[in-house]
Write an enzyme that holds these catalytic residues in place. Structure first.
Site, PDB file in Angstrom:
ATOM      1  N   THR A   4       0.861  -1.190   0.000  1.00 50.92           N
ATOM      2  CA  THR A   4       0.000   0.000   0.000  1.00 50.92           C
ATOM      3  C   THR A   4       0.896   1.238   0.000  1.00 50.92           C
ATOM      4  O   THR A   4       1.967   1.217   0.609  1.00 50.92           O
ATOM      5  CB  THR A   4      -0.870   0.002   1.274  1.00 50.92           C
ATOM      6  OG1 THR A   4      -1.799  -1.059   1.152  1.00 50.92           O
ATOM      7  CG2 THR A   4      -1.617   1.311   1.483  1.00 50.92           C
ATOM      8  N   ARG A  47     -14.887  -6.342  -0.475  1.00 47.66           N
ATOM      9  CA  ARG A  47     -14.253  -5.936   0.788  1.00 47.66           C
ATOM     10  C   ARG A  47     -13.583  -4.562   0.614  1.00 47.66           C
ATOM     11  O   ARG A  47     -12.858  -4.323  -0.336  1.00 47.66           O
ATOM     12  CB  ARG A  47     -13.215  -6.981   1.203  1.00 47.66           C
ATOM     13  CG  ARG A  47     -12.470  -6.656   2.511  1.00 47.66           C
ATOM     14  CD  ARG A  47     -11.156  -5.969   2.254  1.00 47.66           C
ATOM     15  NE  ARG A  47     -10.354  -5.808   3.474  1.00 47.66           N
ATOM     16  CZ  ARG A  47      -9.250  -5.067   3.557  1.00 47.66           C
ATOM     17  NH1 ARG A  47      -8.810  -4.423   2.497  1.00 47.66           N
ATOM     18  NH2 ARG A  47      -8.587  -4.973   4.676  1.00 47.66           N
ATOM     19  N   GLY A 106     -11.104  -1.829   2.685  1.00 48.74           N
ATOM     20  CA  GLY A 106     -10.221  -1.723   3.853  1.00 48.74           C
ATOM     21  C   GLY A 106     -10.251  -0.334   4.464  1.00 48.74           C
ATOM     22  O   GLY A 106     -11.187   0.448   4.261  1.00 48.74           O
ATOM     23  N   ASP A 107      -9.196  -0.022   5.185  1.00 49.90           N
ATOM     24  CA  ASP A 107      -9.124   1.273   5.886  1.00 49.90           C
ATOM     25  C   ASP A 107      -8.660   2.417   4.994  1.00 49.90           C
ATOM     26  O   ASP A 107      -8.916   3.584   5.289  1.00 49.90           O
ATOM     27  CB  ASP A 107      -8.143   1.167   7.061  1.00 49.90           C
ATOM     28  CG  ASP A 107      -6.729   0.837   6.569  1.00 49.90           C
ATOM     29  OD1 ASP A 107      -6.589  -0.120   5.773  1.00 49.90           O
ATOM     30  OD2 ASP A 107      -5.773   1.529   6.953  1.00 49.90           O
ATOM     31  N   THR A 139      -0.839   2.034   6.810  1.00 52.27           N
ATOM     32  CA  THR A 139      -0.771   0.776   6.057  1.00 52.27           C
ATOM     33  C   THR A 139      -0.778  -0.385   7.033  1.00 52.27           C
ATOM     34  O   THR A 139      -0.167  -0.297   8.096  1.00 52.27           O
ATOM     35  CB  THR A 139       0.480   0.719   5.158  1.00 52.27           C
ATOM     36  OG1 THR A 139       0.540  -0.592   4.557  1.00 52.27           O
ATOM     37  CG2 THR A 139       1.773   0.968   5.920  1.00 52.27           C
ATOM     38  N   GLY A 140      -1.477  -1.449   6.659  1.00 53.80           N
ATOM     39  CA  GLY A 140      -1.531  -2.609   7.548  1.00 53.80           C
ATOM     40  C   GLY A 140      -2.854  -3.324   7.396  1.00 53.80           C
ATOM     41  O   GLY A 140      -3.574  -3.119   6.416  1.00 53.80           O
ATOM     42  N   GLY A 178      -6.268  -3.732   7.424  1.00 54.53           N
ATOM     43  CA  GLY A 178      -7.268  -2.668   7.409  1.00 54.53           C
ATOM     44  C   GLY A 178      -8.397  -2.798   8.421  1.00 54.53           C
ATOM     45  O   GLY A 178      -8.860  -1.792   8.967  1.00 54.53           O
TER      46      GLY A 178
HETATM   47  N1  ASP Z   1      -4.457  -1.259   4.730  1.00 56.08           N
HETATM   48  C1  ASP Z   1      -4.682  -1.951   3.486  1.00 56.08           C
HETATM   49  C2  ASP Z   1      -6.034  -2.628   3.568  1.00 56.08           C
HETATM   50  O1  ASP Z   1      -6.340  -3.242   4.554  1.00 56.08           O
HETATM   51  C3  ASP Z   1      -3.646  -2.974   3.164  1.00 56.08           C
HETATM   52  C4  ASP Z   1      -2.209  -2.610   3.476  1.00 56.08           C
HETATM   53  O2  ASP Z   1      -1.925  -1.500   3.867  1.00 56.08           O
HETATM   54  O3  ASP Z   1      -1.331  -3.485   3.329  1.00 56.08           O
HETATM   55  O4  ASP Z   1      -6.736  -2.593   2.593  1.00 56.08           O
END
Ligand code: ASP
Length: 333
Positions: free
Chosen positions: A199, A227, A229-230, A250-251, A253
């Site tokens: 991301t 789906r 995400g955040d 990032t992470g 979500g």
């Molecule tokens: N945060 C992103 C999501 O969950 C994915 C990522 O940052 O790796 O869509």
């Protein structure tokens, strides 16, 4: 009498609105190290299971040089007096166009083997925001998010409606296959964990004293249809407010949404008087860890302090300040 209490009530409401979130009542800490910069840009290219033994020297150099290109594109804009928003857009577009990252070209696949993209942006001066979610054909999703913010009365648009709007805005649309890469296809088919991150995000402080943030992603590899995400959720994946900070996350979500991570950092600065460093470390390394969430953020405050905490093995990240300070990192150095 009735009129008097109505006036009193109105005044109370006005005062409450004035002192509501992001009012700037707190001074959230001066530049903590050295000279105050007139501009700053910080970016990330995703957090996850990144370790030196899983990456060749060539791969590390490839990432470092693309992060450098994105940072320098943002810096060129800031140095010549451009806005934080323009710098964020330029840095993110470079990473979206690169197959190295999980955003735009090179995004991860869903469980139905197609790409669905999310992006968002926020202007810390006006607290205007824009986001697109689950789009399959906008070549540069960050441009879709900016168009929603600037040219629509809405904050978030999703799916085919977002694409129709992007076409009206004359943004470039592409076939879903444009985003596909062999590496991400192998990753989703073989469920390769180390191949799902990437991301991208950017935060900036410009010479006008304004903060901005943006984030763009393909989401989680193997995610289910629909789906979200955040990353396109304002307050979770992206946040900017001139009186506190600009954040891009990032992470995983779902955890970032449930813990409203980006806004939480800003709220801790505003209501508890924490510095950017304290607030972002607390949220990423305490609260998120306790909740079981993995990931990180890049953040900048109005004094030009930068914080880039993560609770994973690594995070592609870097920043440049007007003072000449610069760092580009991948692992926990
Ligand atoms: N945060 C992103 C999501 O969950 C994915 C990522 O940052 O790796 O869509």
């Amino acid at each position: 009498m009735k009129n008097l209490s109505a006036i009193r009530f109105t005044l109370i409401i006005i005062a409450a609105l004035h002192f509501s979130a992001c009012s700037g009542r707190q001074d959230t800490g001066r530049q903590t190290h050295g000279e105050t910069p007139s501009y700053v840009i910080a970016i990330h290219g995703g957090a996850g299971t990144l370790s030196r033994d899983r990456m060749t020297r060539e791969q590390q150099d490839e990432y470092t040089s693309k992060l450098n290109e994105a940072l320098e594109a943002g810096e060129d804009i800031l140095r010549s007096g451009g806005t934080g928003l323009e710098a964020v857009r330029a840095a993110i577009m470079i990473m979206e166009d690169s197959p190295l990252f999980n955003a735009g070209k090179g995004a991860v696949f869903t469980n139905q083997l197609r790409v669905e993209l999310d992006a968002s942006v926020m202007d810390g001066k006006t607290r205007n925001a824009g986001a697109i979610a689950g789009v399959t054909d906008i070549k540069n999703p960050i441009l879709g998010a900016i168009a929603v913010m600037e040219n629509s009365p809405h904050v978030m648009m999703a799916g085919s409606g977002a694409s129709t709007f992007a076409a009206e805005q004359e943004l470039e649309l592409v076939e879903n296959s444009y985003f596909h890469t062999r590496r991400r296809l192998d990753a989703v088919k073989r469920q390769i964990d180390a191949e799902k991150q990437g991301t991208v995000g950017a935060v900036a402080l410009d010479t006008h004293g304004n903060l901005a943030a943006g984030t763009s992603t393909g989401g989680m590899s193997n995610k289910r249809y629909g789906r979200i995400g955040d990353s396109p959720v304002i307050g979770a994946g992206t946040w900017a407010c001139n009186t506190t900070c600009a954040v891009s996350a990032t992470g995983h979500g779902e955890y970032f949404i449930r813990n409203v991570v980006s806004y939480d950092i800003s709220a801790l600065m505003e209501y508890s008087g924490m510095s950017l460093e304290e607030a972002s470390n607390h949220v990423i390394n305490n609260k998120l860890v306790e909740a079981g969430g993995t990931g990180g953020v890049v953040a900048v405050d109005r004094h030009g302090n930068v914080s880039m905490p993560f609770n994973t093995e690594g995070m592609y990240r870097g920043y440049i300040k007007s003072t000449g300070e610069k760092e580009i990192l991948i692992f926990r150095d």
